[in-house]
Motif scaffolding. Structure first.
Motif, PDB file in Angstrom:
ATOM      1  N   PRO A  17     156.818  12.117  58.349  1.00 25.45           N
ATOM      2  CA  PRO A  17     156.571  11.425  57.085  1.00 25.45           C
ATOM      3  C   PRO A  17     157.839  11.275  56.240  1.00 25.45           C
ATOM      4  O   PRO A  17     158.605  12.220  56.077  1.00 25.45           O
ATOM      5  N   GLY A  18     158.049  10.089  55.703  1.00 22.20           N
ATOM      6  CA  GLY A  18     159.112   9.896  54.729  1.00 22.20           C
ATOM      7  C   GLY A  18     160.514  10.099  55.272  1.00 22.20           C
ATOM      8  O   GLY A  18     160.716  10.414  56.443  1.00 22.20           O
ATOM      9  N   HIS A  50     161.171  16.804  56.953  1.00 21.80           N
ATOM     10  CA  HIS A  50     160.416  15.672  56.418  1.00 21.80           C
ATOM     11  C   HIS A  50     159.150  16.214  55.773  1.00 21.80           C
ATOM     12  O   HIS A  50     158.454  17.049  56.368  1.00 21.80           O
ATOM     13  N   ALA A  52     155.423  15.435  53.618  1.00 26.94           N
ATOM     14  CA  ALA A  52     154.368  14.447  53.415  1.00 26.94           C
ATOM     15  C   ALA A  52     154.071  14.209  51.946  1.00 26.94           C
ATOM     16  O   ALA A  52     153.145  13.462  51.614  1.00 26.94           O
ATOM     17  N   VAL A  53     154.834  14.840  51.058  1.00 27.47           N
ATOM     18  CA  VAL A  53     154.685  14.649  49.616  1.00 27.47           C
ATOM     19  C   VAL A  53     156.048  14.303  49.040  1.00 27.47           C
ATOM     20  O   VAL A  53     157.066  14.885  49.424  1.00 27.47           O
ATOM     21  N   ASP A  54     156.078  13.345  48.124  1.00 26.46           N
ATOM     22  CA  ASP A  54     157.302  13.010  47.416  1.00 26.46           C
ATOM     23  C   ASP A  54     157.590  14.119  46.404  1.00 26.46           C
ATOM     24  O   ASP A  54     156.792  14.364  45.497  1.00 26.46           O
ATOM     25  N   THR A  57     157.703  12.848  42.586  1.00 22.40           N
ATOM     26  CA  THR A  57     156.490  12.334  41.943  1.00 22.40           C
ATOM     27  C   THR A  57     155.245  13.137  42.258  1.00 22.40           C
ATOM     28  O   THR A  57     154.244  13.021  41.550  1.00 22.40           O
ATOM     29  N   GLU A  59     153.473  12.527  44.773  1.00 17.74           N
ATOM     30  CA  GLU A  59     152.581  11.609  45.480  1.00 17.74           C
ATOM     31  C   GLU A  59     152.569  11.922  46.973  1.00 17.74           C
ATOM     32  O   GLU A  59     153.617  12.151  47.579  1.00 17.74           O
ATOM     33  N   GLN A  60     151.369  11.913  47.549  1.00 24.36           N
ATOM     34  CA  GLN A  60     151.243  12.193  48.973  1.00 24.36           C
ATOM     35  C   GLN A  60     151.644  10.966  49.778  1.00 24.36           C
ATOM     36  O   GLN A  60     151.111   9.868  49.590  1.00 24.36           O
ATOM     37  N   ARG A  61     152.610  11.167  50.689  1.00 23.71           N
ATOM     38  CA  ARG A  61     153.094  10.076  51.527  1.00 23.71           C
ATOM     39  C   ARG A  61     152.190   9.855  52.737  1.00 23.71           C
ATOM     40  O   ARG A  61     152.032   8.725  53.205  1.00 23.71           O
ATOM     41  N   ALA A  62     151.678  10.949  53.298  1.00 22.29           N
ATOM     42  CA  ALA A  62     150.913  10.848  54.541  1.00 22.29           C
ATOM     43  C   ALA A  62     149.969  12.027  54.665  1.00 22.29           C
ATOM     44  O   ALA A  62     150.262  13.131  54.199  1.00 22.29           O
TER      45      ALA A  62
END
Length: 344
Positions: A17-18, A50, A52-54, A57, A59-62
């Protein structure tokens, strides 16, 4: 009935993720100075991970399901397997997206797979090998033809993202730098003509009787237990002492079971705890003639995805006659696991 030795590993796929987050970015977010980053380099060795959260922010990426779907699609495409040909799906994870529905069924639904057998195994780093072993054994009964095996974890959701690490006990700091998120998948077939990478053996053994857990990952619900908010706890000293010994025992069990010698190995997939720990384990194993396949420095310790990232590096490099052993140790309640492949 198909002999377990005739099960074929057809392909592997992985997902992260990300963008990668290096130690400088991680330290900046958690308000840690350059000395902390030097400590990571000296004692952990992980260069990036990597998540799964930014971090900025929240915010959940995946989700784990999304990562599992991406890895599965890559594995299916690599083997030329239509999802409709899959009749068994097994997922190994320590961090499912929810208690219900099972993440394995969310993944199957997204892939358009239905009317088949599915299993979800709740386990730490040995879960990937457990999932591969379960699929292998079920394929060997003749009741199933083609299995999709998935392993992965999204650990960051258990972290307190606004924690001030300057106030966190030193023993807990390692959890904020060691781990990353990701997923992997593999396609296995009971048809010996389907591929030329034979899944020769798998080994899983609980050895935790009377031993305290080396790692605990809490699951906080509405009724929170008393204690700190930090969900991940690790006895890194116990892990440092025990895992190299257990890895050596796993290697011996697998080699003896196949009547292989250490000199017969072309590739070694050692446990991927951290870069420094992996180096220590590999030195103890002493398999000098085999090429080591490591990924943890670039992916972080992403739990049940690690074995698939290692396999993704090596599967297409195998030539006829090559032999490979992979090893994974679960420290939560001490499980030994490993597997062997041979290119025909």
């Amino acid at each position: 009935m198909t002999n377990p030795a005739e099960i074929r590993l057809l392909s592997v796929g992985t997902a992260l993720p990300g963008p990668p987050i290096d130690n400088v970015a991680l330290g900046r977010h958690f308000r840690m100075d350059a000395l902390w980053q030097q400590w990571i380099d000296a004692f952990i060795g992980t260069r990036q991970r990597h998540l799964a959260v930014d971090l900025d922010t929240g915010e959940q990426r995946a989700t784990l399901a999304a990562l599992g779907v991406e890895a599965a699609r890559k594995a299916l495409a690599a083997s030329g397997t239509d999802p409709r040909d899959i009749d068994l799906v097994v997922l190994g994870t320590a961090t499912p997206d929810a208690l219900m529905p099972a993440t394995v069924n969310v993944i199957a639904d997204e892939l358009g797979i239905d009317g088949i057998t599915t299993y979800q195994l709740q386990s730490g780093c040995s879960g990937a090998v457990q999932a591969l072993d379960l699929a292998r054994q079920l394929l060997s009964t003749g009741r199933h033809r083609t299995a999709l095996v998935i392993g992965g974890d999204v650990i960051v959701k258990h972290y307190v993202l606004d924690a001030d690490l300057r106030k966190v006990p030193p023993a807990e700091l390692v959890n904020f730098v060691l781990f990353g998120d990701g997923a992997g998948a593999a396609v296995l077939s009971a048809d010996p003509e389907a591929g030329d990478t034979a899944f020769r053996s798998a080994f899983v053994q609980l050895v935790g009787k009377g031993r305290p857990p080396g790692q605990v990952l809490e699951w906080f619900g509405p009724a929170r237990p008393p204690g700190p908010d930090i969900a991940a706890h690790e006895d890194y000293k116990a892990i440092e002492e025990s895992v190299p010994v257990l890895a050596e025992e796993i290697l011996r069990e697998i080699l003896d079971g196949l009547d292989w010698k250490q000199d017969d190995l072309d590739y070694l997939l050692p446990p991927q705890l951290s870069v420094r720990m992996t180096d220590k384990i590999t030195r103890r194993l002493g398999v000098t003639g085999a090429r080591e396949i490591n990924c943890v420095g670039e992916t972080g310790n992403n739990g049940n995805a690690l074995v698939f990232f290692q396999l993704d590096q090596v599967l297409n490099r195998l030539v006829p006659g090559d032999r490979l052993v992979g090893i994974a140790v679960e420290s939560s309640k001490w499980i030994k696991s490993g597997f062997a492949l041979e290119k025909l």
